[in-house]
Design an enzyme around this catalytic site. Structure first.
Site, PDB file in Angstrom:
ATOM      1  N   SER A  21      55.955  11.971  38.441  1.00 32.21           N
ATOM      2  CA  SER A  21      56.343  11.351  39.701  1.00 32.21           C
ATOM      3  C   SER A  21      56.004  12.261  40.869  1.00 32.21           C
ATOM      4  CB  SER A  21      57.846  11.065  39.721  1.00 32.21           C
ATOM      5  OG  SER A  21      58.186  10.040  38.841  1.00 32.21           O
ATOM      6  N   ILE A  53      55.710   3.941  35.898  1.00 29.07           N
ATOM      7  CA  ILE A  53      54.972   3.383  34.780  1.00 29.07           C
ATOM      8  C   ILE A  53      55.701   2.137  34.325  1.00 29.07           C
ATOM      9  CG2 ILE A  53      53.860   5.477  33.939  1.00 29.07           C
ATOM     10  CD1 ILE A  53      56.118   5.771  31.907  1.00 29.07           C
ATOM     11  N   ASP A  59      60.107   4.775  48.165  1.00 29.64           N
ATOM     12  CA  ASP A  59      60.345   5.868  47.225  1.00 29.64           C
ATOM     13  C   ASP A  59      59.498   7.087  47.551  1.00 29.64           C
ATOM     14  OD1 ASP A  59      61.526   7.174  45.067  1.00 29.64           O
ATOM     15  OD2 ASP A  59      60.003   6.498  43.654  1.00 29.64           O
ATOM     16  N   GLY A  76      57.572  13.509  34.342  1.00 28.90           N
ATOM     17  CA  GLY A  76      57.241  14.718  35.085  1.00 28.90           C
ATOM     18  C   GLY A  76      56.091  14.522  36.048  1.00 28.90           C
ATOM     19  N   HIS A  97      62.922   9.570  44.366  1.00 35.43           N
ATOM     20  CA  HIS A  97      63.799   9.579  43.186  1.00 35.43           C
ATOM     21  C   HIS A  97      63.745  10.911  42.441  1.00 35.43           C
ATOM     22  CE1 HIS A  97      60.088   8.290  40.889  1.00 35.43           C
ATOM     23  NE2 HIS A  97      60.625   9.059  39.988  1.00 35.43           N
ATOM     24  N   LEU A 147      59.657  -8.950  61.976  1.00 31.73           N
ATOM     25  CA  LEU A 147      59.020 -10.227  62.285  1.00 31.73           C
ATOM     26  C   LEU A 147      60.015 -11.267  62.788  1.00 31.73           C
ATOM     27  CD1 LEU A 147      56.602 -10.561  59.227  1.00 31.73           C
ATOM     28  CD2 LEU A 147      56.203  -9.443  61.427  1.00 31.73           C
TER      29      LEU A 147
END
Length: 288
Positions: free
Chosen positions: A149, A167, A76, A147, A45, A204
């Site tokens: 990530s 968060i 992500d 800032g 992201h 699966l």
């Protein structure tokens, strides 16, 4: 870097970068040098999914243009590559499965773009899902803000145990609930992205009844895909999974085995069918 969509998982959570607007003009995040030949891991992201205009600033202030090697929106994660004249110092990776609640961890961060800093906290929980079926987050109270990530979560020996990603906050700032992708998940994903440009997971071939799971906390099979791995393992609708790889069954365990599997992985199930216990082996295949 233009980003046209907010963080994809849940509106209840803010990304560490704070993607709480429908459009922002540029993004700022952190990253970790994973391999000394220039491969860097960060959050998807932070960079979006286009290679144009991605700049990496190293700890010595040197700026390099980066290209995207691969992204995995499910977890992500993203891998970038920069060209450098010499080998870079890469991070040592620890086994995040050995983390225990209460262990000290350090978040290496770049809050609000102010520069590299370190915050200390503890492991508050492991195996958190938080509305993302691909997740298996480490929860920490180490201070994590915008800032951050893609930054490193380290153990007390300075080894990588996770990548700071989310968060949970009502204000958009740190409130003591930071989430990081564990290192044991990261390694396989990053290697797949480097080798194939995508993550290759096992399939699966069956579904779990969510109502039964919610009400009775049982893994009851609600559907078996024709011709899929579940059918080949002779699983049937109505079977109740009571153990997975000789461990007492639970949804987090089932997901972990799925998420870490590759095509051809063997998973052992013990199921209850009409009052009889059956031992079955399932061989995962590629997603159809």
């Amino acid at each position: 870097k233009d980003l046209d969509s907010p963080f994809p998982f849940s509106d209840r959570f803010n990304s560490i970068f704070g993607l709480n607007r429908s459009r922002i003009e540029s993004s700022l995040g952190s990253g970790v040098i994973f391999y000394s030949n220039g491969y860097i891991v960060t959050n998807q992201h932070v960079i979006g999914d286009k290679s144009a205009g991605i700049t990496v600033e190293l700890s010595n202030g040197l700026k390099k243009e980066a290209k995207i090697i691969g992204i995995d929106k499910g977890t992500d994660l993203a891998v970038l590559k920069i060209d450098n004249d010499h080998e870079l110092s890469s991070i040592e990776i620890a086994n995040s499965d050995k983390l225990r609640i209460g262990d000290i961890v350090l978040a290496i961060v770049n809050p609000y773009g102010a520069g590299q800093s370190v915050s200390m906290g503890i492991v508050s929980a492991t195996g958190r899902e938080f509305n993302n079926p691909y997740s298996d987050y480490i929860q920490t109270d180490a201070s994590i803000n915008r800032g951050n990530s893609g930054g490193a979560l380290l153990d007390s020996s300075g080894r990588l145990v996770g990548i700071n990603t989310l968060i949970r906050s009502s204000s958009g700032g740190s409130e003591g609930i930071g989430l990081a992708i564990p290192s044991t998940r990261i390694v396989g994903i990053i290697n797949d992205l480097i080798q194939y440009g995508e993550v290759r997971r096992g399939w699966l071939g069956f579904s779990i009844d969510r109502r039964v799971l919610r009400v009775n906390n049982l893994l009851q099979i609600s559907y078996v895909n024709p011709g899929g791995p579940g059918e080949k393992a002779t699983l049937k609708k109505g079977d109740i999974i009571i153990s997975i790889n000789n461990e007492l069954s639970s949804y987090p365990l089932l997901f972990k085995e799925f998420a870490r599997s590759k095509p051809g992985t063997t998973i052992k199930f013990k199921v209850l069918r009409e009052s009889k216990e059956l031992d079955l082996e399932l061989f995962t295949s590629s997603m159809p």
